[in-house]
Design a protein around this motif. Structure first.
Motif, PDB file in Angstrom:
ATOM      1  N   SER A  82       0.859  -1.173   0.000  1.00 34.26           N
ATOM      2  CA  SER A  82       0.000   0.000   0.000  1.00 34.26           C
ATOM      3  C   SER A  82       0.900   1.228   0.000  1.00 34.26           C
ATOM      4  O   SER A  82       1.731   1.386   0.904  1.00 34.26           O
ATOM      5  N   ARG A  84       1.067   5.055   0.521  1.00 31.65           N
ATOM      6  CA  ARG A  84       0.369   6.199   1.108  1.00 31.65           C
ATOM      7  C   ARG A  84       1.231   7.439   0.907  1.00 31.65           C
ATOM      8  O   ARG A  84       2.366   7.337   0.459  1.00 31.65           O
ATOM      9  N   GLU A  85       0.699   8.590   1.219  1.00 38.21           N
ATOM     10  CA  GLU A  85       1.465   9.825   1.039  1.00 38.21           C
ATOM     11  C   GLU A  85       2.725   9.856   1.894  1.00 38.21           C
ATOM     12  O   GLU A  85       3.751  10.349   1.456  1.00 38.21           O
TER      13      GLU A  85
END
Length: 130
Positions: A82, A84-85
């Motif tokens: 995953s 994410r920022e």
């Protein structure tokens, strides 16, 4: 599938993974979502508090268990990622356990995942053909 492992062996592997400069966290999560071994790199300030991390581990354990229902048709999960920022999260099924790795967001996920698989050792040798 790997069900038995030496806790000292996996702790050593986690320590090796934690030495990588991109790594924020590496830990072994049990089926109940408990952190069994590992933790944060000593220079890292966690982004989540203890309660949030425990919830994240529990949700991860639940998701990994649910994915196993598709293994017969789609094959076993090698890893899941995953982006994410602020971080990349990778999870690697390890028998009934999960190795969770959190890294800085700028990594190449596939290349990094294979580096982690190699550090984890021969338990994942069946994945070399990908």
């Amino acid at each position: 599938m790997v069900e038995e492992f030496s806790s000292d062996d996996i702790k050593k592997k986690i320590d090796v993974i934690l030495k990588e400069p991109e790594i924020r966290f590496c830990g072994l999560i049990d089926p109940d979502g408990e952190l069994v071994a590992g933790g944060f790199d000593s220079s890292i300030v966690p982004m989540l508090n203890d309660k949030q991390r425990r919830q994240m581990y529990q949700e991860l354990a639940h998701r990994v268990a649910n994915r196993q229902g598709f293994d017969a048709d789609l094959g076993r999960v090698k890893y899941s990622a995953s982006r994410r920022e602020n971080a990349v999260m990778l999870s690697f099924p390890f028998g009934k356990y999960i190795v969770l790795v959190m890294a800085n967001p700028g990594i190449n996920i596939d290349r990094f995942a294979w580096e982690i698989l190699n550090k984890l050792g021969r338990q994942w040798s069946e994945y070399d053909s990908l």
